[in-house]
Design an enzyme around this catalytic site. Sequence first.
Site, short mmCIF file in Angstrom:
data_model
loop_
_atom_site.label_atom_id
_atom_site.label_comp_id
_atom_site.label_asym_id
_atom_site.label_seq_id
_atom_site.Cartn_x
_atom_site.Cartn_y
_atom_site.Cartn_z
N TYR A 138 -2.68 2.13 -0.98
CA TYR A 138 -1.35 2.52 -1.43
C TYR A 138 -1.38 3.66 -2.46
O TYR A 138 -0.34 4.07 -2.97
CB TYR A 138 -0.61 1.32 -2.04
CG TYR A 138 -0.33 0.20 -1.05
CD1 TYR A 138 -1.24 -0.12 -0.06
CD2 TYR A 138 0.83 -0.54 -1.13
CE1 TYR A 138 -1.00 -1.15 0.84
CE2 TYR A 138 1.09 -1.58 -0.24
CZ TYR A 138 0.16 -1.87 0.74
OH TYR A 138 0.40 -2.89 1.62
N LYS A 185 -13.00 -7.95 1.29
CA LYS A 185 -13.57 -7.83 2.63
C LYS A 185 -14.94 -7.17 2.47
O LYS A 185 -15.25 -6.14 3.08
CB LYS A 185 -12.62 -7.01 3.53
CG LYS A 185 -12.98 -6.97 4.99
CD LYS A 185 -12.82 -8.29 5.70
CE LYS A 185 -13.30 -8.19 7.14
NZ LYS A 185 -13.45 -9.50 7.80
N ASP A 217 -9.61 -12.32 5.76
CA ASP A 217 -9.20 -12.95 7.02
C ASP A 217 -9.30 -14.47 6.93
O ASP A 217 -8.40 -15.20 7.36
CB ASP A 217 -10.02 -12.40 8.21
CG ASP A 217 -11.48 -12.17 7.89
OD1 ASP A 217 -11.87 -12.27 6.71
OD2 ASP A 217 -12.25 -11.90 8.82
N ASP A 241 -0.68 -7.66 -1.07
CA ASP A 241 0.64 -7.49 -0.47
C ASP A 241 0.82 -8.51 0.66
O ASP A 241 1.84 -9.20 0.76
CB ASP A 241 0.75 -6.06 0.08
CG ASP A 241 2.18 -5.68 0.41
OD1 ASP A 241 3.09 -6.44 0.06
OD2 ASP A 241 2.38 -4.62 1.03
N ASP A 245 3.18 -12.37 0.44
CA ASP A 245 4.34 -12.69 1.29
C ASP A 245 4.07 -13.96 2.09
O ASP A 245 4.95 -14.80 2.26
CB ASP A 245 4.64 -11.53 2.25
CG ASP A 245 5.69 -10.59 1.68
OD1 ASP A 245 5.78 -10.53 0.43
OD2 ASP A 245 6.40 -9.94 2.45
#
Length: 355
Positions: A138, A185, A217, A241, A245
């Site tokens: 981002y 990751k 994951d 992010d 959510d």
Amino acid sequence: MKIKIALTKGDGIGPEVVNEGIKILKTICDYTDLDIQFEEAPAGGNVWKETGESLPKKSVEIIKNSDALLFGAIGLPDIPQGVAESAILRLRQELDLYINLRPIKLYDSMKEQSPLKEEYIGKGIDFTIIRENTEGLYANIGGFLKDDVAINSMVYTKKGCERIIRYAYEFAKLHKHSKITSVDKANVIKPSQMWRNIFQTIGNDYPNLEQENYYIDAFCQWIIRKPYAFETVVTGNLFGDIISDEAAFLVGSLGMASSGNIHPGKVSMYEPIHGSAPDIAGKGIANPIGTILSIKLMMEESIKQPDIGKKIEKAVEISLNEARTKDISNNKLKILSTSHMGDLIAEKLKQELKL
Ligand code: ATP
């Protein structure tokens, strides 16, 4: 104590929920020695329609001269995508709000609203996601080559990783957590490998905290299979992010979840995690609790009044036993409008503050 709060009401249900936030802040003013002044700092889609700017300079000035910003939600369906939202991204960069704090808490009375079966809720859900808020994919470093190639670079800096990870360790210590969880990751991505090394190095200063690492994951399914097992979770911008959510859904409604965009010691911004929800705007049915719990975070992080923060949360919990907004309604409790839910919580807060 004099305090200046900037208000960005925004679009859609933003003004409706911020108005309930103001009620809570005024109640605090009436029953404590905090003397709160408000100043509006307009931003978002409606402002863009009027002025061609989604974040006018004047608003940035007002925000910079305040102690904290209460932000509603921005975005309108009838303007180009991303125009209104760019105001939030700019604010995060301008104010260097490198911490995104998202508490995920399922209140006892809300258990039946959670999409999870009881066995997955276990001893209860109560953890905080701490997301890096300025770097990663981002950071907006990238571009297009004609229409054929699109690139964004995932940028992590040592300084950026260190400051968010250090904050997360301190947060875990302050809240007497026994464990801190890092999500990355590192088996594939280089920035994640640097992140993991820094997480381990800083961890040496916190020998009493159990430290664990997950790949993103795998974590996406563990957050559903054993959400009760987490306390402080720290992660990078993109992963944060996504999981925040996912996690917000576990607590019953998007309208319940709060957040803080924070730079310790500087002006920080507090907002519900939901968007402007144009489909329910103007109907008086939006849930104001995400906004009210964001004020709890504001009291703890910016105003340094954690006791008031606790009382706000208590007032919300008590109110949830008596009434609900439509999004979290059940067959037993009465359904209130946005404004009446705000009145109820303000009344309960008044009682808590008088104790
Ligand atoms: P954004 O991308 O800006 O986050 P979005 O379109 O993904 O926006 P929201 O605007 O947050 O999502 O809303 C999604 C749906 O959730 C809405 O259509 C609305 O029905 C519901 N919702 C969101 N916030 C609330 C709230 N405070 N109270 C009740 N329902 C809400």
